[in-house]
Design a protein around this motif. Structure first.
Motif, PDB file in Angstrom:
ATOM      1  N   SER A 129      29.309 -63.016  -3.783  1.00 16.46           N
ATOM      2  CA  SER A 129      29.727 -63.253  -2.402  1.00 16.46           C
ATOM      3  C   SER A 129      28.763 -62.538  -1.468  1.00 16.46           C
ATOM      4  O   SER A 129      28.140 -61.538  -1.835  1.00 16.46           O
ATOM      5  N   LEU A 133      31.805 -63.111   3.809  1.00 15.11           N
ATOM      6  CA  LEU A 133      33.120 -63.225   3.179  1.00 15.11           C
ATOM      7  C   LEU A 133      33.534 -61.864   2.611  1.00 15.11           C
ATOM      8  O   LEU A 133      32.818 -61.263   1.823  1.00 15.11           O
ATOM      9  N   ARG A 136      34.955 -58.742  -2.783  1.00 10.70           N
ATOM     10  CA  ARG A 136      34.073 -58.030  -3.714  1.00 10.70           C
ATOM     11  C   ARG A 136      34.512 -58.179  -5.166  1.00 10.70           C
ATOM     12  O   ARG A 136      33.876 -57.645  -6.058  1.00 10.70           O
ATOM     13  N   LEU A 141      38.829 -62.410  -3.533  1.00 12.84           N
ATOM     14  CA  LEU A 141      38.434 -63.793  -3.251  1.00 12.84           C
ATOM     15  C   LEU A 141      39.666 -64.698  -3.180  1.00 12.84           C
ATOM     16  O   LEU A 141      39.771 -65.563  -2.305  1.00 12.84           O
ATOM     17  N   ILE A 151      35.698 -72.369   2.439  1.00 11.13           N
ATOM     18  CA  ILE A 151      34.749 -71.377   1.954  1.00 11.13           C
ATOM     19  C   ILE A 151      33.527 -72.128   1.429  1.00 11.13           C
ATOM     20  O   ILE A 151      33.646 -72.987   0.547  1.00 11.13           O
ATOM     21  N   TYR A 153      29.969 -72.730  -0.457  1.00 11.28           N
ATOM     22  CA  TYR A 153      29.152 -72.203  -1.548  1.00 11.28           C
ATOM     23  C   TYR A 153      27.880 -73.052  -1.654  1.00 11.28           C
ATOM     24  O   TYR A 153      27.901 -74.264  -1.458  1.00 11.28           O
ATOM     25  N   ASP A 198      29.082 -68.586   2.092  1.00 10.07           N
ATOM     26  CA  ASP A 198      29.949 -67.500   1.630  1.00 10.07           C
ATOM     27  C   ASP A 198      29.716 -67.072   0.188  1.00 10.07           C
ATOM     28  O   ASP A 198      29.791 -65.883  -0.130  1.00 10.07           O
ATOM     29  N   LEU A 199      29.492 -68.057  -0.700  1.00 12.31           N
ATOM     30  CA  LEU A 199      29.400 -67.799  -2.130  1.00 12.31           C
ATOM     31  C   LEU A 199      28.196 -68.512  -2.723  1.00 12.31           C
ATOM     32  O   LEU A 199      27.674 -69.477  -2.154  1.00 12.31           O
ATOM     33  N   ILE A 219      31.042 -61.152  -8.508  1.00 16.11           N
ATOM     34  CA  ILE A 219      32.477 -61.319  -8.739  1.00 16.11           C
ATOM     35  C   ILE A 219      32.789 -61.572 -10.206  1.00 16.11           C
ATOM     36  O   ILE A 219      33.731 -61.008 -10.758  1.00 16.11           O
TER      37      ILE A 219
END
Length: 321
Positions: A129, A133, A136, A141, A151, A153, A198-199, A219
């Motif tokens: 991440s 966002l 952690r 998440l 969200i 990605y 975000d990811l 993550i």
């Protein structure tokens, strides 16, 4: 008279020597194409391999980045190159196997139009991440599960493993994920650091320095065991997501009509670099697992991977016109 006969025999022998045997391969620089921008795992593997092959062949092995179309621009250029060994592809999973499963239209068939020469390295995907966002770990998440905001990605192209990983994550967790494709991993990482997405799923190499600097937060590892360079990051299996196991792999490919003798020579030379402890260490230091395979074993590996991803494609419905 006898001397004349010997001289004539030598001359005739020279005339009937095949062109391939007259000139040792390679006798000029070799191009190693990469379908993604510099800085990603494919590019890193290519440059590490190019360095040792340059020393072995005593000819420059030049990495050329031909980005776009989920790696297919570089693959297509390899398909249409002369089958003389001077244009090779450092292929990453999508353009040499997965794209065939998700793209409705392709200008080449990765199975019949490319020669699979040697597998070099592999690495599981890691979900990270960015600063935008606040997540952690997986627990944090999942607090965004009921969020009205999607969200985002990133991935280095539509239909690849990173794209599939994001779709699988969304299905398994119920997170409202939105896919944002890029022309390469490094471009997506830059936007992740900048808060535009975000990811991101990627292998360890392009993420490691940013994780160590505290700019990205790992993550989970989408593999069967923890990564040596990220020992504190749990696997998807540990977190109750056993189906989220996706590994990237990287290999050397050539045009389909590459002569068998030449294909064997290139394949053998790639396998020989694994005897160099410095090369092996350079892969491992980047979070990559040396994975030497060649010939039928490499082709069987590709077949098994395609079978696995056929099931994921069927479940996620990923398709590209």
């Amino acid at each position: 008279m006898q001397c004349r006969s010997i001289a004539l025999a030598l001359l005739l022998g020279m005339l009937f020597v095949s062109p391939a045997s007259r000139a040792a391969y390679p006798d000029k620089p070799v191009k190693l194409l990469v379908g993604y921008a510099p800085g990603g795992s494919t590019d890193i593997v290519a440059r590490l391999l190019a360095k040792v092959l340059t020393q072995k062949w005593r000819q420059s092995v030049v990495v050329e980045n031909k980005t776009g179309a989920s790696g297919m621009i570089a693959a297509e250029q390899t398909v249409h190159a002369a089958p003389d060994g001077y244009t090779l592809l450092l292929g990453y999973t999508p353009e040499v196997s997965l794209n065939k499963l998700v793209f409705k239209r392709m200008h080449y068939d990765p199975i019949t139009d490319l020669s699979a020469l040697a597998l070099v390295a592999s690495a599981p995907l890691v979900l990270v991440s960015g600063p935008k966002l606040h997540a952690r770990n997986l627990k944090e998440l999942l607090t965004h599960k009921g969020s009205q905001r999607q969200i985002s990605y990133g991935s280095p192209g539509v239909g690849g493993q990173q794209h599939m990983a994001g779709e699988m994550l969304g299905r398994l967790t119920g997170l409202p994920l939105m896919h944002v494709p890029y022309r390469g991993t490094s471009l997506a990482v830059n936007d992740l650091l900048g808060g535009q997405i975000d990811l991101f799923f990627a292998t360890t190499p392009p993420l490691l320095q940013h994780i160590r600097a505290g700019k990205l937060w790992p993550i989970l590892v989408a593999g069967p065991k923890r990564e040596k360079l990220l020992p504190n990051v749990p696997t998807a299996v540990e977190l109750g997501l056993p189906r989220l196991q996706l590994t990237n792999w990287f290999g050397v490919f050539g045009p389909k009509d590459l002569p068998a003798e030449l294909a064997g020579r290139i394949s053998d030379d790639v396998m020989a670099v694994f005897k160099d402890p410095g090369f092996v260490k350079s892969l491992e230091d980047q979070g990559l697992t040396p994975t030497p395979l060649q010939g039928a074993a490499f082709k069987d590996f590709i077949g098994a991977e395609m079978k696995k991803y056929q099931e994921i494609v069927a479940e996620t419905g990923i398709s590209v016109q």
